[in-house]
Design an enzyme around this catalytic site. Structure first.
Site, PDB file in Angstrom:
ATOM      1  CG  HIS A  57     -20.595  13.413  20.711  1.00 47.52           C
ATOM      2  ND1 HIS A  57     -19.277  12.736  20.783  1.00 47.52           N
ATOM      3  CD2 HIS A  57     -21.635  12.461  20.765  1.00 47.52           C
ATOM      4  CE1 HIS A  57     -19.622  11.567  20.721  1.00 47.52           C
ATOM      5  NE2 HIS A  57     -20.789  11.235  20.720  1.00 47.52           N
ATOM      6  CG  ASN A 130     -18.050   7.457  19.348  1.00 46.53           C
ATOM      7  OD1 ASN A 130     -18.202   8.688  19.047  1.00 46.53           O
ATOM      8  ND2 ASN A 130     -18.973   6.907  20.229  1.00 46.53           N
ATOM      9  CE1 TYR A 340     -26.450  10.502  14.857  1.00 47.26           C
ATOM     10  CE2 TYR A 340     -24.525  12.196  14.983  1.00 47.26           C
ATOM     11  CZ  TYR A 340     -25.304  11.047  15.124  1.00 47.26           C
ATOM     12  OH  TYR A 340     -24.578  10.233  16.104  1.00 47.26           O
TER      13      TYR A 340
HETATM   14 FE1  HDE Z   1     -24.457  10.286  18.084  1.00 48.08          FE
HETATM   15  N1  HDE Z   1     -25.617  11.980  18.329  1.00 48.08           N
HETATM   16  N2  HDE Z   1     -26.180   9.146  18.222  1.00 48.08           N
HETATM   17  N3  HDE Z   1     -23.351   8.546  17.951  1.00 48.08           N
HETATM   18  N4  HDE Z   1     -22.939  11.138  17.933  1.00 48.08           N
HETATM   19  C1  HDE Z   1     -24.964  13.097  18.005  1.00 48.08           C
HETATM   20  O1  HDE Z   1     -26.162  14.944  16.906  1.00 48.08           O
HETATM   21  C2  HDE Z   1     -27.413   9.620  18.076  1.00 48.08           C
HETATM   22  C3  HDE Z   1     -23.850   7.446  18.452  1.00 48.08           C
HETATM   23  C4  HDE Z   1     -21.372  10.778  17.443  1.00 48.08           C
HETATM   24  O2  HDE Z   1     -18.954  16.541  16.562  1.00 48.08           O
HETATM   25  C5  HDE Z   1     -26.252  14.037  18.028  1.00 48.08           C
HETATM   26  O3  HDE Z   1     -25.309  17.077  16.174  1.00 48.08           O
HETATM   27  C6  HDE Z   1     -28.210   8.502  18.069  1.00 48.08           C
HETATM   28  C7  HDE Z   1     -22.901   6.291  17.708  1.00 48.08           C
HETATM   29  C8  HDE Z   1     -20.579  11.943  17.390  1.00 48.08           C
HETATM   30  O4  HDE Z   1     -20.886  17.458  15.861  1.00 48.08           O
HETATM   31  C9  HDE Z   1     -27.356  13.273  18.032  1.00 48.08           C
HETATM   32  C10 HDE Z   1     -27.558   7.409  18.596  1.00 48.08           C
HETATM   33  C11 HDE Z   1     -21.923   7.001  17.551  1.00 48.08           C
HETATM   34  C12 HDE Z   1     -21.331  13.114  17.293  1.00 48.08           C
HETATM   35  C13 HDE Z   1     -26.855  12.016  17.943  1.00 48.08           C
HETATM   36  C14 HDE Z   1     -26.245   7.657  18.650  1.00 48.08           C
HETATM   37  C15 HDE Z   1     -22.102   8.393  17.651  1.00 48.08           C
HETATM   38  C16 HDE Z   1     -22.703  12.659  17.703  1.00 48.08           C
HETATM   39  C17 HDE Z   1     -26.196  15.390  18.978  1.00 48.08           C
HETATM   40  C18 HDE Z   1     -28.044   6.204  18.869  1.00 48.08           C
HETATM   41  C19 HDE Z   1     -20.457   6.468  17.116  1.00 48.08           C
HETATM   42  C20 HDE Z   1     -20.983  14.693  17.636  1.00 48.08           C
HETATM   43  C21 HDE Z   1     -25.772  16.502  18.438  1.00 48.08           C
HETATM   44  C22 HDE Z   1     -28.759   5.274  17.610  1.00 48.08           C
HETATM   45  C23 HDE Z   1     -20.353   5.586  15.918  1.00 48.08           C
HETATM   46  C24 HDE Z   1     -20.738  15.027  15.909  1.00 48.08           C
HETATM   47  C25 HDE Z   1     -25.585  16.207  17.137  1.00 48.08           C
HETATM   48  C26 HDE Z   1     -20.298  16.213  16.020  1.00 48.08           C
HETATM   49  C27 HDE Z   1     -23.797  13.592  17.955  1.00 48.08           C
HETATM   50  C28 HDE Z   1     -27.852  10.924  17.794  1.00 48.08           C
HETATM   51  C29 HDE Z   1     -24.953   6.886  18.908  1.00 48.08           C
HETATM   52  C30 HDE Z   1     -21.171   9.440  17.171  1.00 48.08           C
HETATM   53  C31 HDE Z   1     -28.473  13.591  19.035  1.00 48.08           C
HETATM   54  C32 HDE Z   1     -30.067   8.493  18.041  1.00 48.08           C
HETATM   55  C33 HDE Z   1     -23.014   4.739  18.025  1.00 48.08           C
HETATM   56  C34 HDE Z   1     -19.210  11.721  17.113  1.00 48.08           C
HETATM   57  O5  HDE Z   1     -28.188  13.813  16.811  1.00 48.08           O
END
Ligand code: HDE
Length: 480
Positions: A57, A130, A340
């Site tokens: 993202h 999302n 996060y």
């Molecule tokens: Fe993320 N995700 N995610 N994700 N995600 C991040 O946090 C993570 C997942 C989503 O505009 C990270 O700040 C794991 C689903 C958004 O700043 C990180 C798993 C959904 C954004 C992270 C998922 C999301 C992130 C990277 C599997 C939709 C951007 C940078 C369990 C429901 C937020 C950060 C913004 C960002 C971890 C899967 C949505 C790496 C471990 C499913 C919208 O922490």
């Protein structure tokens, strides 16, 4: 600009700068002198302008807005925000693509992040979703592998469809989301013309200690509009920041985008008998089982003053759940509750929550102190330990979440046992119009053309299991 309003340039220390055109040298042609602190400071700061981009993202756009309650859900939650219709709070939303780096194009085929921060009077509520109600995997243990398969080949540094389809064809739980990704909704026309979803099952709980499972839906009031691959490719070449520009321009022109916020509500007990695993992120709850209930309207109406300070430094966490909001046993959500804040501590420092864009709009009384860049007074001389005899902040049992009933041994349970990875993907395919099916098949065939035959066949077997016609059409498109 009149002389009086002209500002004198200074160093970071506020020292006026005499000359910002010529370095200090020994004689007109001599070497530059170490004494030129102004030159040194500018180069040093320039070298340190970047913070690590988000590992996923990374490319996005953000705006502030207002959330207004229009539906009464106070029987499900004690959250003050929902205590009465008409309540409102400020919010900040960041949209994003998933796999692309900071400088990548907006109009690519990829899910879109839809991260919402609601600055409520009981602390920030972050709904970090999302533009799709499901996801490719259902266990966080696979997230690093999944993202590696979507990013760049470790040898060539190039994107590689073979890696993507290799992972998906060996992970049948991805089929529902793959079908959404390659459908016409895979490339939104703008961030304003797409829905948002909390995706996971969350929970709400009320003053009587009752818990309800909930799915959050954000329905665009601008209408769903998508781009074909051809349109998206052309736009990406002309303006890689097309979606970012659209959001900024729309708000500047007063065309404030709005979304209707709705929920599906499931009584806590239903989860034990519901035919669909209610905490499986690859599944939706059919609306006929749990209809949508109106909650409110969110409107984006103000763009950030400074992109880096407010969008790059914005930090969202699914663990920000004020009283009345709760998580669920969804394995992906459980992992996200921890991931996060860890990502923010690494990316923008331990005191990220005090940055203006992240700062709650309600009083913060924490015993967390010090750490890098403690620019907020660090709570002055107030007591920094508890228990204490000096009127320090106290915990308060009234905010306790109802207990969650747990059953079963601690074990690594096979998530595929008895799981149907095909029905909902097939139902989605059968819901599509003839044109949508043609777009879906065409998008998949183009993406799979260069993929080795054994992987193509393995993936087509999954399409077939979802719907015979789905599999047949992809197979014939690939000449198999
Ligand atoms: Fe993320 N995700 N995610 N994700 N995600 C991040 O946090 C993570 C997942 C989503 O505009 C990270 O700040 C794991 C689903 C958004 O700043 C990180 C798993 C959904 C954004 C992270 C998922 C999301 C992130 C990277 C599997 C939709 C951007 C940078 C369990 C429901 C937020 C950060 C913004 C960002 C971890 C899967 C949505 C790496 C471990 C499913 C919208 O922490």
């Amino acid at each position: 600009m009149s002389k009086s309003s002209k500002k004198t340039m200074t160093t970071d220390a506020g020292v006026p700068v005499s000359d910002n055109q010529n370095s200090l040298t020994a004689g007109p042609r001599g070497p530059v002198l170490m004494a030129d602190y102004h030159l040194m400071e500018r180069m040093a700061h320039f070298n340190r302008e970047r913070v690590p981009e988000r590992i996923v993202h990374a490319k996005g756009a953000g705006a502030y807005g207002t959330f207004t309650v229009t539906g009464d859900i106070s029987r499900y939650t004690r959250a003050k925000l929902f205590s009465k219709i008409g309540n409102s709070c400020e919010m900040f939303v960041r949209f994003s693509t998933v796999a692309g780096e900071l400088g990548s194009a907006d109009t690519v085929r990829d899910p879109r992040g839809f991260a919402c921060k609601f600055y409520t009077e009981e602390g920030n509520w972050d709904l970090v979703g999302n533009n799709t109600p499901v996801f490719f995997i259902r266990d966080a243990l696979k997230f690093q592998d999944f993202i590696h398969s979507q990013k760049r080949d470790p040898q060539t540094g190039l994107k590689d469809n073979t890696m993507q389809w290799d992972f998906w064809s060996l992970s049948p739980e991805s089929l529902h989301q793959v079908t959404i990704l390659f459908s016409d909704r895979g490339i939104p026309a703008t961030y304003r013309n797409m829905n948002g979803y909390g995706s996971h099952t969350f929970s709400l709980w009320n003053d009587k200690g009752e818990r309800y499972w909930v799915k959050w839906h954000l329905k665009t009031m601008q209408g769903i509009k998508c781009l074909t691959e051809e349109e998206a490719g052309r736009i990406a070449g002309q303006d890689p920041d097309f979606h970012r520009r659209d959001l900024f321009t729309a708000i500047k022109q007063g065309k404030n985008p709005k979304w209707g916020v709705q929920i599906q509500i499931m009584p806590e007990k239903d989860a034990e008998t519901y035919s669909i695993h209610p905490f499986d992120l690859t599944k939706v709850w059919p609306h006929k089982d749990y209809p949508l209930i109106e909650v409110g309207v969110m409107e984006l109406n103000r763009s950030p003053e400074n992109y880096f300070a407010e969008v790059e430094q914005s930090a969202f966490e699914p663990s920000n759940l004020p009283p009345g909001f709760g998580a669920s046993p969804d394995k992906m959500l459980q992992a996200r509750l921890l991931s996060y804040a860890d990502a923010h501590r690494y990316r923008i420092g331990i005191n990220y929550a005090a940055l203006p864009v992240n700062k709650p709009r309600c009083p913060v009384h924490t015993y967390n102190r010090d750490g890098h860049m403690r620019f907020d007074g660090n709570y002055g001389g107030t007591v920094n330990y508890q228990p204490n005899s000096f009127d320090g902040p106290m915990d308060d049992k009234q905010y306790k979440e109802p207990p969650l009933h747990i059953s079963g041994d601690a074990d690594r349970y096979d998530h595929r046992e008895g799981n149907d990875d095909y029905k909902q993907a097939g139902d989605l395919y059968r819901l599509m119009s003839a044109d949508q099916k043609a777009q879906l098949v065409g998008n998949i065939v183009r993406a799979m053309k260069t993929v080795p035959k054994d992987i193509q066949l393995r993936q087509i077997d999954h399409f077939h299991k979802a719907d015979k016609d789905y599999g047949d059409r992809v197979a014939s498109g690939l000449g198999l």
